[in-house]
Scaffold this active site. Structure first.
Site, mmCIF file in Angstrom:
data_model
loop_
_atom_site.group_PDB
_atom_site.id
_atom_site.type_symbol
_atom_site.label_atom_id
_atom_site.label_comp_id
_atom_site.label_asym_id
_atom_site.label_seq_id
_atom_site.Cartn_x
_atom_site.Cartn_y
_atom_site.Cartn_z
ATOM 1 N N VAL A 1 12.582 8.752 1.171
ATOM 2 C CA VAL A 1 11.681 9.179 2.238
ATOM 3 C C VAL A 1 10.511 8.203 2.290
ATOM 4 C CG1 VAL A 1 10.248 11.032 3.138
ATOM 5 C CG2 VAL A 1 12.308 11.583 1.835
ATOM 6 N N PHE B 1 -1.926 -3.950 5.640
ATOM 7 C CA PHE B 1 -2.669 -3.697 6.862
ATOM 8 C C PHE B 1 -2.919 -2.198 6.975
ATOM 9 C CE2 PHE B 1 -3.080 -3.215 11.548
ATOM 10 C CZ PHE B 1 -4.167 -4.054 11.717
ATOM 11 N N GLY C 1 5.132 3.094 -0.503
ATOM 12 C CA GLY C 1 6.557 2.932 -0.788
ATOM 13 C C GLY C 1 6.873 1.995 -1.922
ATOM 14 N N TYR C 2 7.892 1.157 -1.696
ATOM 15 C CA TYR C 2 8.365 0.253 -2.745
ATOM 16 C C TYR C 2 7.338 -0.816 -3.107
ATOM 17 C CZ TYR C 2 13.112 2.142 -2.768
ATOM 18 O OH TYR C 2 14.212 2.962 -2.917
ATOM 19 N N SER D 1 0.787 -1.236 0.000
ATOM 20 C CA SER D 1 0.000 0.000 0.000
ATOM 21 C C SER D 1 0.818 1.284 0.000
ATOM 22 C CB SER D 1 -0.946 0.009 1.208
ATOM 23 O OG SER D 1 -0.214 -0.006 2.425
ATOM 24 N N TYR E 1 22.240 1.409 11.282
ATOM 25 C CA TYR E 1 21.458 0.652 10.307
ATOM 26 C C TYR E 1 22.130 -0.674 9.975
ATOM 27 C CZ TYR E 1 18.094 -0.352 6.700
ATOM 28 O OH TYR E 1 17.107 -0.958 5.979
#
Length: 395
Positions: A273, A73, A51-52, A49, A234
């Site tokens: 982003v 979700f 972004g990538y 749903s 990260y």
């Protein structure tokens, strides 16, 4: 109702349906302006749903003409509360895909659960027969294990030593020092359980056992490596441990699928982003500096440009190029030596006083709000709008 952005930390608690729809249409228009891809025919996107994941679904449908099922979700509008951005994104995608003549279905629920996997399998069997591409793009801070019921929570922490580096409040522009205590062994274990490869493996196992994974199918999950600036928090931190597990899972899946001509990959993508990246200390400031450099060099890409390049030049090219670890690298422009050298130079000088001069923090903030349908050209944010939007093919 009149919908304005309301923020709490690194999330926006409201979303604008018209703004989200325009952002989805912008991505669709980009893909329709590119060459068609001889790619997948029936696609499952787990985490579809935003972004990538959303961009992967758009490329599949509008560059390859594929039928798609999206699992995610998200929540509909209720009372004075707007729906989530992913809900509005998916409603816009479903409408556009059906208008274009592609089959398109949505399943809303916990992708980690056995129930949603079973529901998805039933839908594949009844509507598509099988899927030849499975995109795994789940980003969640929490997971309930479907077999044991244990609840896992992920953390963003370094390993071994306390980590300090610059960070920015992208709302105020204040550059400060982030100080993050190291993770415990149990926090590492839980982060791997949420963000590692176990659930991806469970999805592929379930699809194979049910006979709905096509012979020769491809599956891909998404990861990030990034520069030394972000490594401690990260790639060399808790998230990195989880990504290592994801990459090990890809190798196992590739071995399992290869006997039937199938493939499994992890694609390492560019820093962008997203709701997830906004939550990681240091990363928003790094992305702001990176954007300035890449835009000046005319190398900048958003999610849709990255995913089109992944599909057209990597996954469905005559041969899929990978690095020495078997990873697909579409972060190659970000990691160019000249790009990173300039980012490092800016990083050393960045402060509250010069952050707008030496970085593209304005661009970062604009893209953050666009994730939720705000700050989008052509939308009247003073107009009354109905927050209740139906998803055409919600199952």
């Amino acid at each position: 109702m009149i919908i304005q952005p309301k923020t709490r930390g690194f999330i926006c608690t409201t979303a604008h349906p018209e703004g989200c729809a325009r952002q989805v249409q912008r991505q669709i228009d980009y893909v329709k302006g590119q060459a068609a891809i001889q790619g997948p025919r029936n696609v499952l996107v787990v985490g579809a749903s935003t972004g990538y994941g959303l961009a992967s679904r758009i490329v599949s449908a509008f560059a390859s003409g594929a039928n798609t099922i999206g699992v995610y979700f998200d929540k509909p509008a209720e009372g004075a509360r707007t729906a989530s951005a992913g809900w509005y994104n998916s409603a816009a995608f479903e409408a556009a895909a059906q208008e274009a003549g592609s089959k398109s279905f949505s399943i809303v629920g916990d992708a980690f659960s056995d129930e949603i996997k079973a529901q998805t399998i039933d839908l594949i069997r009844s509507e598509l027969g099988s899927v030849d591409l499975v995109v795994y793009s789940v980003a969640s801070p929490r997971r309930v294990h479907p077999k044991t019921g244990e609840v896992f929570s992920s953390v963003i922490k370094p390993l071994g030593d306390t980590y300090t580096n610059k960070t920015v409040n992208f709302h105020s522009g204040e550059v400060t020092e982030a100080r993050i205590e190291p993770a415990t062994e149990d926090e590492v274990r839980q982060t791997i359980a949420v963000m590692g490869g176990e659930d991806w493996q469970m999805w592929i196992d379930a699809l194979r056992e049910a006979g709905v994974l096509a012979e020769g199918a491809t599956t891909v999950a998404y990861s990030y490596i990034g520069p030394e600036i972000t490594h401690a928090v990260y790639r060399e931190g808790t998230i990195g441990k989880a990504k290592n597990d994801l990459e090990a899972t890809a190798l196992r899946l590739n071995d399992q699928l290869s006997s039937q001509g199938g493939r499994a990959y992890v694609s390492v993508n560019k820093a962008l982003v997203t709701q997830s990246s906004s939550a990681i200390p240091v990363v928003p400031l790094y992305i702001s500096a990176l954007y300035k450099v890449m835009k000046e060099k005319e190398l900048h890409e958003g999610c849709i440009e990255q995913m089109y390049r992944l599909f057209s030049e990597r996954l469905y090219a005559a041969q899929t190029p990978v690095d020495e670890k078997g990873l697909i690298r579409v972060d190659d422009w970000e990691m160019r030596e000249d790009v990173q050298a300039e980012v490092e130079k800016l990083w050393a000088e960045l402060s509250t006083e010069n952050v707008y001069e030496l970085s593209d923090l304005e661009g970062y903030r604009r893209e953050f709000f666009q994730l939720f349908g705000f700050d989008t050209e052509g939308v009247d944010y003073e107009a009354d709008v109905n927050p209740e939007v139906a998803i055409p093919n919600l199952r």
